[in-house]
Scaffold this active site. Sequence first.
Site, PDB file in Angstrom:
ATOM      1  N   TYR A  71     -48.337  11.917  10.698  1.00  0.00           N
ATOM      2  CA  TYR A  71     -47.733  11.694   9.161  1.00  0.00           C
ATOM      3  C   TYR A  71     -46.364  11.086   9.366  1.00  0.00           C
ATOM      4  CZ  TYR A  71     -46.215  12.350   4.586  1.00  0.00           C
ATOM      5  OH  TYR A  71     -45.869  12.382   3.051  1.00  0.00           O
ATOM      6  N   LYS A  83     -50.249   6.009   2.644  1.00  0.00           N
ATOM      7  CA  LYS A  83     -51.506   7.019   2.714  1.00  0.00           C
ATOM      8  C   LYS A  83     -52.925   6.174   2.172  1.00  0.00           C
ATOM      9  CE  LYS A  83     -47.890  10.245   1.050  1.00  0.00           C
ATOM     10  NZ  LYS A  83     -46.951  10.807   0.032  1.00  0.00           N
ATOM     11  N   VAL A 135     -41.331   5.317  -1.513  1.00  0.00           N
ATOM     12  CA  VAL A 135     -39.939   5.578  -1.779  1.00  0.00           C
ATOM     13  C   VAL A 135     -39.185   4.512  -1.240  1.00  0.00           C
ATOM     14  CG1 VAL A 135     -39.879   8.016  -2.434  1.00  0.00           C
ATOM     15  CG2 VAL A 135     -39.666   7.435  -0.024  1.00  0.00           C
ATOM     16  N   SER A 192     -45.000   6.026   1.542  1.00  0.00           N
ATOM     17  CA  SER A 192     -46.116   6.710   0.937  1.00  0.00           C
ATOM     18  C   SER A 192     -47.249   5.263   0.774  1.00  0.00           C
ATOM     19  CB  SER A 192     -45.944   7.248  -0.343  1.00  0.00           C
ATOM     20  OG  SER A 192     -45.235   8.304  -0.191  1.00  0.00           O
ATOM     21  N   TYR A 238     -46.767   8.622  -7.889  1.00  0.00           N
ATOM     22  CA  TYR A 238     -46.153   9.999  -8.114  1.00  0.00           C
ATOM     23  C   TYR A 238     -46.563  10.727  -9.457  1.00  0.00           C
ATOM     24  CZ  TYR A 238     -43.771   8.100  -3.960  1.00  0.00           C
ATOM     25  OH  TYR A 238     -43.566   7.501  -2.583  1.00  0.00           O
TER      26      TYR A 238
END
Lengths: 307, 307, 307, 307
Positions: free
Chosen positions: A191, A69, A261, A66, A243
Amino acid sequence: MPLDYQAILDEINDALRPELGQEGKVADYIPALARVPADRFGIALRTCDGFEAASGDSNEAFSIQSISKLFSLTLALQRVGDQVWDRIGREPSGNPFNSLVQLEREEGVPRNPFINAGAIAVADRLVSATKSHAKTDIVELISSLCGDKVMIDQEVAQSEAANGYRNVAVANFMKSFDKFDNNVAQVLDVYFNQCAIQMSCVQLARAAGFLCRDGGHPYRGKSVVSERQARRLNALMLTCGTYDSAGEFAFLVGLPCKSGVGGGIVAVVPETLSLCVWSPAIDESGNSHLGRKALEMFVARTRLSIF
Amino acid sequence: MPLDYQAILDEINDALRPELGQEGKVADYIPALARVPADRFGIALRTCDGFEAASGDSNEAFSIQSISKLFSLTLALQRVGDQVWDRIGREPSGNPFNSLVQLEREEGVPRNPFINAGAIAVADRLVSATKSHAKTDIVELISSLCGDKVMIDQEVAQSEAANGYRNVAVANFMKSFDKFDNNVAQVLDVYFNQCAIQMSCVQLARAAGFLCRDGGHPYRGKSVVSERQARRLNALMLTCGTYDSAGEFAFLVGLPCKSGVGGGIVAVVPETLSLCVWSPAIDESGNSHLGRKALEMFVARTRLSIF
Amino acid sequence: MPLDYQAILDEINDALRPELGQEGKVADYIPALARVPADRFGIALRTCDGFEAASGDSNEAFSIQSISKLFSLTLALQRVGDQVWDRIGREPSGNPFNSLVQLEREEGVPRNPFINAGAIAVADRLVSATKSHAKTDIVELISSLCGDKVMIDQEVAQSEAANGYRNVAVANFMKSFDKFDNNVAQVLDVYFNQCAIQMSCVQLARAAGFLCRDGGHPYRGKSVVSERQARRLNALMLTCGTYDSAGEFAFLVGLPCKSGVGGGIVAVVPETLSLCVWSPAIDESGNSHLGRKALEMFVARTRLSIF
Amino acid sequence: MPLDYQAILDEINDALRPELGQEGKVADYIPALARVPADRFGIALRTCDGFEAASGDSNEAFSIQSISKLFSLTLALQRVGDQVWDRIGREPSGNPFNSLVQLEREEGVPRNPFINAGAIAVADRLVSATKSHAKTDIVELISSLCGDKVMIDQEVAQSEAANGYRNVAVANFMKSFDKFDNNVAQVLDVYFNQCAIQMSCVQLARAAGFLCRDGGHPYRGKSVVSERQARRLNALMLTCGTYDSAGEFAFLVGLPCKSGVGGGIVAVVPETLSLCVWSPAIDESGNSHLGRKALEMFVARTRLSIF
């Protein structure tokens, strides 16, 4: 007296290494991630002046997941500017990161670009803006930012795709609200690949350098994003980057962070330095257990909290 | 070159005053608030060094409403320390500020101390810790912090009580989960009264001074809270201080803020200054419309965003 | 050949008695209910023609709890007719029976009169219609229907009140939506008292008799409700009468039922008979464990399912 | 005196025809449905004894849509029996029929087989049980039940597929919970095709005949399902057959019904008759506006409510 960053990182590494493997759990939803040994810890930083320090397994590449992102959003800001916000909010989600509930209540508009739905919406924008080049463009942006050629781990990318039913659900759900322009499979290919990029702490600390330099490129004269955009990326990291623990991170660490993660966490001290810590065992919220402890120690020792 | 704060506040006042009454709406759920004229705008700041500047209606007292949550939490930290977190979370809510949904899902533990449920849980703690003195103690803490004797508007307090069915529901709901120690009516009496405290921008800018001074009292040698607690209060303000717009405030303003439906917003620039802006017309999220604009202008002009 | 109801009830009693105390758990949220011995089982029925049969502990009084919602709704239909539906829906809730989530989404309108929120809204209507007589009127209606004078267990009523924080929350929540006319405490007094009425299986089988007689009084010539209202009460029992297990009851039993956490279940075979079974141990959904089994056996044996 | 069904249906047709086109709206999410003229009304029934009556546009074929869920579930019960319930609940949903919220909370187990998620789960079972024959087998079952060869409207099936993003989301979501065995596209192909079957009121009244005959085939000696299964299908129709209006239908109509957005509603009077009414304009809940009125009239006239 200036801070001795190398000593501080060594101190953190020495203090936390004995705790390796004691708490948290390596992400195991795909085999290629489950195989990563739990007993790794690395930390690296780079100041605005170009000084670097690193300790532990700071040159070992890991799956950035992530954290990607942050870079795909940066690329989208470069390509379409504030249009990226037409279909993506900027509020913390207050729900587990992969929840569809909120997406339903808000009619296909993800709460922010750092939850999965939001990052998939960003990827949709990138596909519209770059045609078939989105994947390459993300890799090239990151490579330019860290000064190394970064790679996608194809096994991870394929496993993500093979197990990504919830992400397929999320993308189709947004499409059902007419908030999605491109072919779902094409967007998810971008993605899943961006999540599978492999980088080390040293590379990530360098790549995030523009965020502590008002958007200026870590190595070249030009800007990556505008000063205003850089500040706003930091704000998003603080409120949405970890998160459903963003409040806890702000409270305990007090720095803009983006975690993955794979166990990596990138943090920024505006005007001062960018930093990356990595340890694969993650806690229930999806953030690296020792990574968080390392950041708490770093801030306690340096008093560099933004608050 | 040091910033000319007085000139900057005057400039903001001059720029925004023509917009008074054009957007947003004065809170009207109780008559005493609905009567407040929409055409007010005030702004005041106080630096860590004790320099003050103010412009517009900065000495006019208004209902501080949810800004009081900042001070009741400060008092609770003084009295029970980290025990306050036993039954209150620290995450943004991701839902409208008075929602019971999340409270149900999380079994009576409010997401953070700045939503109504959380502030009522703080008041419950204060009643346990101070017996019948909670109301007086909050008023005294604030009076000490701003150097003036502040007052509770009894009409507002009584109206809040007469219309506070949802808060009664919230308190009883927490009690049904066994997460509430005292008599509901007694605790809500504290809560409704703290919301009805009247203060001016100048007073609030002074009272929030400890947050930019590592917890040090704005006027006296002693500490209000520890440095760590002060930083954490700032972090909570940033992630949870402006109802469901915390992400937007972080993104656009980039300062820890706490707002109230009376139209006031307190903001903090750590190590530098505390500030209060007031204009009664609020937007859909419950935050002062011109207050937000003023803060955006202030940060654009001074570049004092924390990011 | 007509069914030998007495033999069937005895057969069910014989078959289930050995299972007493093996599954389920007596409701223990208040001491007066927790004290009820688990080893009780009673069953009774009364046909439209006035024939009665009973077996087991069918004359032992128990706390009717939510079964009272059937009678308070009947009384409300007598007093205000279809106006009762102005603020109460008629759909199954699809959520645990005491959930506030749905009440919030539907802005203070309870989904149906058999969830707590709905029954409290019915009690509010009764207080408006009967002033201070609501409690007495419910007791009198039930007494008339079963031909005995029924009593309220004051210890249960007081315990319900002392532990009824969630119901206080629900009532105040509805009041916050302006969907509640009377003083919360007065309405809840009615509600807590109706839940504390004590009746036996024999009495309840008689009292529900109007539901299998097109609304006609079980003992007298006059109507309790109209035929249409009686049919609609049965429909509501089928879709909403057994908490979040209404679908399961329809599927497995196939009769309109209303259950209570005291372990009683009233069932209706339209045009044929009314029935009550009682065994105090309830399952996770709040329905009597052996009560459900008894109804399944009864329907399998008699083929009296409505489907 | 026996009921004169033909006269009753004619009376309903005469009474409602003047209201055609006044309320409700033809489903328009795909062009092939949007083209259906709003001014159609048909009604047909078939008694257990084989007597038939029909009125209005009762021989005009329409898209059966969700009514197909009744037949796919019947086929699944034939093929895998009670195993069908391993991953599908039997409770009303209490939410709009296409909600993902509940599916998330219940970890991929749809609440019942008549919401989209549940019917897709049934289709997954059918694909496992019949391999590539599921689509054909559904068509053959229905053809056998109504005594005519029914057809799939390919334009509708393809449009459903082209616009079925939410169903793709739902299927992938279940797969993410490991509650889905087959390829999503293959299962959805079955689902989209079953929804596109074209039938008339007369055909549907015949096809549902086994539900009022204890599972016996309308035309042949053999059983379609067991008596117990037939009763349970009726129970499911009553509690879950009309989207989020099941309570309302039970209350106002009092018969097991299954509706579709094409404007058809199948209803069953156990032991007596099966019926189908069709009028394309649907209300907000997705049920035929005049179809519901027709059923209310039918029950008022015949007193055939099951309650």
